[in-house]
Write a protein that holds these residues in place. Structure first.
Motif: not given
Length: 316
Positions: A49-61, A195-209
């Motif tokens: 299971r992975v987050p649903l990524l729309k084209p806008v999310h892909v471009q942001a990543h 503040v670090l600009e963070w892309p939406s729908q980031s699949p648990d990329l935050n190291p604090i996870e």
């Protein structure tokens, strides 16, 4: 035909293949199909299971990866990572293995008690940097924007001071509506927090996870019996986290994802989790089919190479 079909559509079932072959005049069993695919190195697995990524999310990543590809390690060490998490009293984190005899699975010694909805839970906010853990607090009410700003006001700067962050340190939080509200952005601006600009729908990329998972495992091992004990144990286990190079290692999955092919970056849920599990051990990486960090870093070594991939057909 069988291998070609499942390679084109991995969701094809054995029953589908039996019917297709039968229509083509060949009668086979499901067991034969399984054996044939297994010989080709294919096995039936649960889809991740992975987050649903729309084209806008892909471009942001991709934009995030491109902008930070050449960042020196010192920049990542000067980031305070933050997030909220929910810890259940009797949740899925209480999984434990036991040694038992056949047909003894329901003996009280071999079971873990469960209740509906986890028996209650607590919400925590915490932060950390490469230098160690910052503050951890319990959020006792439903969090809104005003409460979130109060949490930052009481805990962010004290954490930065305790961690002895360098001048110009950067704060990271995700795109939760409370975090991105106009009032919150204005508060951060007035406090001069970068503040670090963070892309939406980031699949648990935050190291604090990774820290959250370790905390939940340690808490589950102590088996708290009520909410009060759960909170106390969470605080005790958080305080035990050493300010060592372990925190620096937790940043490796993020850097590896950015240095990797952009498509790997978009599959960061698996990357972060597996890198944590194998603790960046080369043998374990091989067993899990993950390229060593050195190999990933060597695959793309410049923003020019990443730009080439962005515009080439290889990416799509």
């Amino acid at each position: 035909m069988i291998t070609r079909t499942v390679s084109k559509n991995p969701r094809t079932t054995r029953g589908d293949l039996v019917n297709d072959l039968q229509r083509a005049g060949t009668k086979v069993t499901k067991a034969t199909i399984s054996n044939t695919l297994r010989r080709q190195g294919l096995k039936s697995c649960s889809a991740r299971r992975v987050p649903l990524l729309k084209p806008v999310h892909v471009q942001a990543h991709l934009k995030f990866a491109r902008e930070h590809l050449d960042d020196p390690e010192e920049d990542w060490e000067n980031v305070i990572w933050s997030d909220e998490t929910k810890i259940e009293l009797f949740g899925k984190n209480s999984t434990r293995r036991v040694w038992r005899r056949k047909n003894a699975e329901l003996h009280p010694k071999n079971t873990i008690p469960t209740v509906k909805h986890g028996g209650g839970n607590i919400m925590l906010w915490g932060c950390f940097s490469a230098k160690g853990p910052g503050r951890l607090i319990r959020v006792k009410e439903r969090m809104n924007g005003a409460m979130y700003r109060e949490i930052l006001s009481d805990n962010l700067l004290p954490s930065a001071r305790a961690l002895k962050m360098k001048r110009g340190w950067v704060f990271q939080h995700d795109n939760d509506p409370k975090h991105t509200a106009r009032a919150t952005k204005e508060w951060l601006r007035k406090k001069h927090f970068k503040v670090l600009e963070w892309p939406s729908q980031s699949p648990d990329l935050n190291p604090i996870e990774n820290l959250w998972r370790e905390l939940k495992v340690c808490v589950a091992q102590r088996q708290p019996q009520n909410i009060t004990a759960l909170e106390e144990i969470c605080m005790e286990e958080w305080a035990k986290i050493p300010a060592t190079d372990q925190q620096l290692n937790l940043l490796e999955p993020l850097k590896a994802c950015i240095l990797a092919h952009p498509l790997i970056f978009l599959q960061a849920t698996e990357m972060v989790y597996l890198y944590l599990m194998v603790q960046l051990d080369p043998l374990a990486q091989t067993l899990n089919g993950i390229p060593a960090v050195q190999d990933i870093e060597g695959s793309i070594n410049s923003s020019q190479e990443l730009n080439r991939l962005f515009t080439s057909s290889e990416l799509w």
